[in-house]
Each structure stands twice: as structure tokens, then as C-alpha cells.
Design a protein around this motif. Structure first.
Motif, PDB file in Angstrom:
ATOM      1  N   ARG A   2       5.507  16.815   8.505  1.00  0.00           N
ATOM      2  CA  ARG A   2       4.768  16.897   7.248  1.00  0.00           C
ATOM      3  C   ARG A   2       3.317  17.249   7.494  1.00  0.00           C
ATOM      4  N   SER A   3       2.608  17.514   6.420  1.00  0.00           N
ATOM      5  CA  SER A   3       1.190  17.805   6.501  1.00  0.00           C
ATOM      6  C   SER A   3       0.455  16.613   7.095  1.00  0.00           C
ATOM      7  N   THR A   4      -0.391  16.873   8.064  1.00  0.00           N
ATOM      8  CA  THR A   4      -1.078  15.769   8.737  1.00  0.00           C
ATOM      9  C   THR A   4      -2.105  15.099   7.835  1.00  0.00           C
ATOM     10  N   SER A   5      -2.793  15.864   7.012  1.00  0.00           N
ATOM     11  CA  SER A   5      -3.785  15.240   6.127  1.00  0.00           C
ATOM     12  C   SER A   5      -3.104  14.348   5.090  1.00  0.00           C
ATOM     13  N   ALA A   6      -1.959  14.771   4.581  1.00  0.00           N
ATOM     14  CA  ALA A   6      -1.213  13.937   3.636  1.00  0.00           C
ATOM     15  C   ALA A   6      -0.690  12.687   4.326  1.00  0.00           C
ATOM     16  N   SER A   7      -0.288  12.811   5.580  1.00  0.00           N
ATOM     17  CA  SER A   7       0.201  11.653   6.327  1.00  0.00           C
ATOM     18  C   SER A   7      -0.917  10.650   6.583  1.00  0.00           C
ATOM     19  N   VAL A   8      -2.095  11.145   6.950  1.00  0.00           N
ATOM     20  CA  VAL A   8      -3.234  10.261   7.183  1.00  0.00           C
ATOM     21  C   VAL A   8      -3.647   9.586   5.882  1.00  0.00           C
ATOM     22  N   MET A   9      -3.654  10.311   4.790  1.00  0.00           N
ATOM     23  CA  MET A   9      -4.008   9.720   3.498  1.00  0.00           C
ATOM     24  C   MET A   9      -2.985   8.668   3.073  1.00  0.00           C
ATOM     25  N   THR A  10      -1.723   8.930   3.323  1.00  0.00           N
ATOM     26  CA  THR A  10      -0.687   7.949   3.002  1.00  0.00           C
ATOM     27  C   THR A  10      -0.881   6.679   3.815  1.00  0.00           C
ATOM     28  N   GLY A  11      -1.142   6.820   5.099  1.00  0.00           N
ATOM     29  CA  GLY A  11      -1.409   5.663   5.942  1.00  0.00           C
ATOM     30  C   GLY A  11      -2.649   4.903   5.487  1.00  0.00           C
ATOM     31  N   LEU A  12      -3.656   5.630   5.045  1.00  0.00           N
ATOM     32  CA  LEU A  12      -4.887   5.011   4.550  1.00  0.00           C
ATOM     33  C   LEU A  12      -4.631   4.239   3.261  1.00  0.00           C
ATOM     34  N   VAL A  13      -3.820   4.796   2.380  1.00  0.00           N
ATOM     35  CA  VAL A  13      -3.473   4.107   1.136  1.00  0.00           C
ATOM     36  C   VAL A  13      -2.687   2.830   1.430  1.00  0.00           C
ATOM     37  N   TYR A  14      -1.729   2.905   2.354  1.00  0.00           N
ATOM     38  CA  TYR A  14      -0.976   1.712   2.745  1.00  0.00           C
ATOM     39  C   TYR A  14      -1.908   0.654   3.328  1.00  0.00           C
ATOM     40  N   THR A  15      -2.855   1.090   4.147  1.00  0.00           N
ATOM     41  CA  THR A  15      -3.797   0.152   4.747  1.00  0.00           C
ATOM     42  C   THR A  15      -4.607  -0.566   3.676  1.00  0.00           C
ATOM     43  N   PHE A  16      -5.167   0.183   2.741  1.00  0.00           N
ATOM     44  CA  PHE A  16      -5.976  -0.432   1.692  1.00  0.00           C
ATOM     45  C   PHE A  16      -5.134  -1.327   0.777  1.00  0.00           C
ATOM     46  N   CYS A  17      -3.921  -0.915   0.477  1.00  0.00           N
ATOM     47  CA  CYS A  17      -3.055  -1.749  -0.361  1.00  0.00           C
ATOM     48  C   CYS A  17      -2.742  -3.077   0.328  1.00  0.00           C
ATOM     49  N   LEU A  18      -2.449  -3.025   1.612  1.00  0.00           N
ATOM     50  CA  LEU A  18      -2.161  -4.262   2.339  1.00  0.00           C
ATOM     51  C   LEU A  18      -3.396  -5.149   2.448  1.00  0.00           C
ATOM     52  N   VAL A  19      -4.566  -4.556   2.598  1.00  0.00           N
ATOM     53  CA  VAL A  19      -5.795  -5.342   2.634  1.00  0.00           C
ATOM     54  C   VAL A  19      -6.026  -6.019   1.286  1.00  0.00           C
ATOM     55  N   LEU A  20      -5.795  -5.298   0.216  1.00  0.00           N
ATOM     56  CA  LEU A  20      -5.978  -5.890  -1.112  1.00  0.00           C
ATOM     57  C   LEU A  20      -4.982  -7.021  -1.366  1.00  0.00           C
ATOM     58  N   ILE A  21      -3.733  -6.825  -0.998  1.00  0.00           N
ATOM     59  CA  ILE A  21      -2.717  -7.863  -1.179  1.00  0.00           C
ATOM     60  C   ILE A  21      -3.047  -9.081  -0.309  1.00  0.00           C
ATOM     61  N   GLY A  22      -3.422  -8.843   0.941  1.00  0.00           N
ATOM     62  CA  GLY A  22      -3.790  -9.941   1.828  1.00  0.00           C
ATOM     63  C   GLY A  22      -5.018 -10.693   1.341  1.00  0.00           C
ATOM     64  N   SER A  23      -5.980  -9.974   0.793  1.00  0.00           N
ATOM     65  CA  SER A  23      -7.177 -10.618   0.253  1.00  0.00           C
ATOM     66  C   SER A  23      -6.846 -11.458  -0.967  1.00  0.00           C
ATOM     67  N   LEU A  24      -5.952 -10.966  -1.791  1.00  0.00           N
ATOM     68  CA  LEU A  24      -5.533 -11.739  -2.965  1.00  0.00           C
ATOM     69  C   LEU A  24      -4.821 -13.021  -2.549  1.00  0.00           C
ATOM     70  N   ILE A  25      -3.932 -12.924  -1.581  1.00  0.00           N
ATOM     71  CA  ILE A  25      -3.222 -14.105  -1.087  1.00  0.00           C
ATOM     72  C   ILE A  25      -4.206 -15.099  -0.472  1.00  0.00           C
ATOM     73  N   THR A  26      -5.162 -14.598   0.291  1.00  0.00           N
ATOM     74  CA  THR A  26      -6.177 -15.478   0.885  1.00  0.00           C
ATOM     75  C   THR A  26      -7.007 -16.169  -0.180  1.00  0.00           C
ATOM     76  N   ALA A  27      -7.394 -15.428  -1.216  1.00  0.00           N
ATOM     77  CA  ALA A  27      -8.173 -16.025  -2.308  1.00  0.00           C
ATOM     78  C   ALA A  27      -7.372 -17.111  -3.028  1.00  0.00           C
ATOM     79  N   LEU A  28      -6.093 -16.858  -3.237  1.00  0.00           N
ATOM     80  CA  LEU A  28      -5.248 -17.868  -3.882  1.00  0.00           C
ATOM     81  C   LEU A  28      -5.089 -19.105  -2.996  1.00  0.00           C
ATOM     82  N   LEU A  29      -4.950 -18.898  -1.697  1.00  0.00           N
ATOM     83  CA  LEU A  29      -4.859 -20.026  -0.777  1.00  0.00           C
ATOM     84  C   LEU A  29      -6.148 -20.846  -0.768  1.00  0.00           C
TER      85      LEU A  29
END
Length: 123
Positions: A2-29
């Protein structure tokens, strides 16, 4: 492959989504348990490491080649965006430790990229 720029952007989106979810869980804890704020740095580093590994993994799996390079690119892009937000939004100054964080983000995401490429080869 696949396109490398699209792959890097997809990985970046996954990274930010996981950071947001983890931050939300931490805040709730922190809000609903007896967890103290002194443990917050451990949660922060753990969330970032897991997110960078997964983001690098997704990038490497989607690219299919040069996982260390494209995974590391994902880690570098994540670091630069976080640095930009910190610098512009919170007036965080640049220090020598900032360079170590960049190197760490690159290495962790690159390791995820290597694992991702190797898992894509077995499909």
C-alpha cells in the motif's frame, strides 16, 4: 504493498486513538479509585509505549517492507505532533531529554514496525 504515506498516517491515527483511550481510562481510575496522582507518570509512559508499538505494528503490517523505517517514521511524527502541541499550547521548553524522547519514540515504533512486517509475511 500500500501507499507508505497512507500507512504511516493510519499508524499515527491508531497511536493517537490509543493514547486518547488510555488517557480516558487513566482519568477515570484517578477519579473513581484511591489511585494517587504520583503514579500518573507510570501510566503515561506505559500508554505511550503501548500506543507507539501498536502504531508501528499497524504501519509495518500495512507497508509490508522496511518496517523499522516506516514504523520509526510513525514514532517520529507522533513525537513531533506532541512536541508541537506542548510547545505552542503549554510553552514547554526544549531540553536534552526531548532528544531522548524522540529517540525512544522512534525505536519503540520501529520495533513495532519490524514485528508488523514479520506478521504480514506470514499471512
Amino acid at each position: 504493498m500500500r501507499s507508505t504515506s497512507a500507512s504511516v498516517m493510519t499508524g499515527l491515527v491508531y497511536t493517537f486513538c490509543l493514547v486518547l483511550i488510555g488517557s480516558l481510562i487513566t482519568a477515570l481510575l484517578l477519579a473513581f479509585t484511591s489511585l494517587r496522582e504520583s503514579t500518573l507518570p507510570y501510566f503515561t509512559y506505559t500508554i505511550n509505549v503501548i500506543s507507539l508499538l501498536v502504531g508501528g505494528f499497524i504501519t509495518g503490517r500495512r507497508c509490508g517492507a522496511k518496517g523499522w523505517y516506516y514504523g520509526g517514521l510513525t514514532g517520529g511524527a507522533y513525537f513531533l505532533l506532541v512536541l508541537l502541541v506542548g510547545f505552542l499550547g503549554f510553552d514547554v521548553s526544549m531540553k536534552l531529554t526531548t532528544l531522548f524522547y524522540l529517540i525512544g519514540a522512534f525505536v519503540i515504533a520501529a520495533a513495532g514496525g519490524v514485528i508488523g512486517v514479520n506478521s504480514a509475511a506470514r499471512r
